[in-house]
Design a protein around this motif. Sequence first.
Motif, mmCIF file in Angstrom:
data_model
loop_
_atom_site.group_PDB
_atom_site.id
_atom_site.type_symbol
_atom_site.label_atom_id
_atom_site.label_comp_id
_atom_site.label_asym_id
_atom_site.label_seq_id
_atom_site.Cartn_x
_atom_site.Cartn_y
_atom_site.Cartn_z
ATOM 1 N N SER A 210 0.938 -1.243 0.053
ATOM 2 C CA SER A 210 0.095 -0.098 -0.108
ATOM 3 C C SER A 210 0.996 1.140 -0.055
ATOM 4 O O SER A 210 1.888 1.316 0.889
ATOM 5 C CB SER A 210 -1.135 -0.070 1.199
ATOM 6 O OG SER A 210 -0.243 0.010 2.366
ATOM 7 N N TYR A 219 -0.635 -2.084 4.466
ATOM 8 C CA TYR A 219 -0.765 -3.735 4.306
ATOM 9 C C TYR A 219 0.077 -3.962 2.903
ATOM 10 O O TYR A 219 0.542 -3.316 2.170
ATOM 11 C CB TYR A 219 -2.228 -4.250 3.959
ATOM 12 C CG TYR A 219 -2.736 -3.399 2.840
ATOM 13 C CD1 TYR A 219 -2.790 -3.710 1.524
ATOM 14 C CD2 TYR A 219 -3.679 -2.345 3.059
ATOM 15 C CE1 TYR A 219 -3.392 -3.073 0.505
ATOM 16 C CE2 TYR A 219 -4.143 -1.688 2.101
ATOM 17 C CZ TYR A 219 -4.246 -2.000 0.850
ATOM 18 O OH TYR A 219 -4.648 -1.114 -0.215
ATOM 19 N N ARG A 220 0.483 -5.236 3.070
ATOM 20 C CA ARG A 220 1.559 -5.836 1.890
ATOM 21 C C ARG A 220 1.027 -7.267 1.672
ATOM 22 O O ARG A 220 0.463 -8.005 2.501
ATOM 23 C CB ARG A 220 2.866 -5.901 2.372
ATOM 24 C CG ARG A 220 3.353 -4.664 2.812
ATOM 25 C CD ARG A 220 4.789 -4.479 3.023
ATOM 26 N NE ARG A 220 5.445 -4.612 1.852
ATOM 27 C CZ ARG A 220 6.679 -4.338 1.661
ATOM 28 N NH1 ARG A 220 7.437 -3.829 2.743
ATOM 29 N NH2 ARG A 220 7.344 -4.502 0.392
ATOM 30 N N SER A 253 0.686 -9.218 5.475
ATOM 31 C CA SER A 253 0.986 -8.431 6.614
ATOM 32 C C SER A 253 0.173 -6.965 6.591
ATOM 33 O O SER A 253 -0.064 -6.613 5.527
ATOM 34 C CB SER A 253 2.518 -8.165 6.643
ATOM 35 O OG SER A 253 2.657 -7.617 8.052
ATOM 36 N N VAL A 254 -0.356 -6.679 7.849
ATOM 37 C CA VAL A 254 -0.977 -5.659 8.031
ATOM 38 C C VAL A 254 -0.678 -4.808 9.252
ATOM 39 O O VAL A 254 -0.300 -5.531 10.243
ATOM 40 C CB VAL A 254 -2.410 -5.724 7.906
ATOM 41 C CG1 VAL A 254 -2.884 -6.570 9.160
ATOM 42 C CG2 VAL A 254 -3.378 -4.287 8.057
ATOM 43 N N THR A 255 -0.492 -3.369 9.270
ATOM 44 C CA THR A 255 -0.005 -2.760 10.256
ATOM 45 C C THR A 255 -0.935 -1.400 10.537
ATOM 46 O O THR A 255 -1.513 -0.945 9.903
ATOM 47 C CB THR A 255 1.374 -2.234 10.339
ATOM 48 O OG1 THR A 255 1.733 -1.511 9.345
ATOM 49 C CG2 THR A 255 2.239 -3.299 10.244
ATOM 50 N N GLY A 294 1.563 -4.893 14.070
ATOM 51 C CA GLY A 294 0.955 -5.440 13.228
ATOM 52 C C GLY A 294 0.935 -6.819 13.162
ATOM 53 O O GLY A 294 1.177 -7.628 14.298
ATOM 54 N N SER A 296 1.304 -10.508 10.457
ATOM 55 C CA SER A 296 1.716 -11.357 9.401
ATOM 56 C C SER A 296 1.489 -12.784 9.357
ATOM 57 O O SER A 296 1.528 -13.329 10.472
ATOM 58 C CB SER A 296 3.343 -10.997 9.114
ATOM 59 O OG SER A 296 4.014 -11.544 10.026
#
Length: 465
Positions: A210, A219-220, A253-255, A294, A296
């Motif tokens: 993002s 997020y990735r 993954s999201v933070t 986050g 993952s």
Amino acid sequence: MAKLRTAIDSSFWDLNISSPQNLDGWAKFVPGDPIPLDASVSSRLYRHQQLPHITPHFPFGIIPSSVPSPKKEHGSFSLQSLLLDFTGPRWWLAATGQFRPRKMIVDIKNEICNAAEFNLSTAKSVAKHFIDKSLFSYGLNSQFALSPSTSVLFGLEGHGEKEKHRKKVVFFQELSDHDLTVEAAWPQLFVDHKGRYWDVPESISVDLASLVARRGLRYRFGMHKNNGSPQATNATDSDTPLSLLPGLCAKASVTYDKIKYLWRNTETEEEYKDLFPHDQGLMVPHEAVSGIIGSSCASWIWNGKNLIDTGEDPAVSKRRKRSRFNAEIFGSVCYTFQQGRFSKKFGDLTRVDARLDISSASGLAKKILNGFKSSSADIIEQPSASPRLNLIFQQQVAGPVVFRADSRISIDSLSRKHGISIEDFICSLNFYMDPNTSDMESGKIVAWYSPKRNEGMVELRLYEF
């Protein structure tokens, strides 16, 4: 403040760590290891884009660096320069060269001292040392802009003391709210948290990240594939990191991050009207607390070979077996204090950052349940289980020059009798470029040295505070 995004980037496969081992100036960080120092994260610019801005500040455009060689007779000192730089409307081509002078100087000295008399034969023997290919390295890079938002980079690198070349291809696509990066390298160089380097014969990664944070959310998504047995380049008795073994991995993954200013001096006082800061990002004194949390998850779609045949004990091999699926929670909490506006010639910037990193919440929970005891086996199995404290100190030396020291301390060491153990340390001098005389709003030339890796180099970094 200390970069919080290092937490999410280090959990993936595309975090670049500054390293003079390659002419590109970086190596990939081993995913799953403890979060690295901010000072070790490489520049956003390719090395060939940095050199035109750095070389004018050095005699003859030659930049020194310190990098240990597999062959001790070559020494650590090296000289690097930009040999070729062609730029077109939608492409550029650049070539760099590197030279290690120590072996040549020693060999010529011995040749002359051992010669009975200096004649034509002696001169020919001396001349051969000037063209010894093991002393030289070269790098070629070419980038093509297929469109304003799409580009492809090709790279080739050769080292005289090594037979194999390094090759890479990078495809970059800028979307409206995301960045898409596809990268392949043969081989790919990785570095772990202990400063050990690993060559993976083939590494391919696809990452979608993002671009703009919305209410603190990022997020990735990624797919990563390794082939071949990783080879240690500067260690012979080390266990191969599990994440580098052959396999195909899907990761997401999201933070969420947040910052709270305890105080912030934004007053436009009369005495500051005629002062111009050396860097826009360091012009406001403040005190703040920030944090990121986050999660993952990773799934090894193809697990490849779980273990490399190293002759290790079967019980150890079983414990080190890689899981097909795992999920993790990580986070960082940072305290920042800055005094001064970085506008005067002396003593106008003092800054301290203290960041607590938790790379693995599940690993930390296991340690707490086990009485927070760490054995050598635990460290091998999950080195990221212990929290780390990162300390950053910055002090203006004179004008745009700032001294910076980054250190990382394992919380485990605080309870040991022999005292605090500093896991990593990097010191650097930062020269902030004048935005009025350069085309960059926030840029600095950094000369850093890592005693742990016995490495140091000079590079250009942008928009880092």
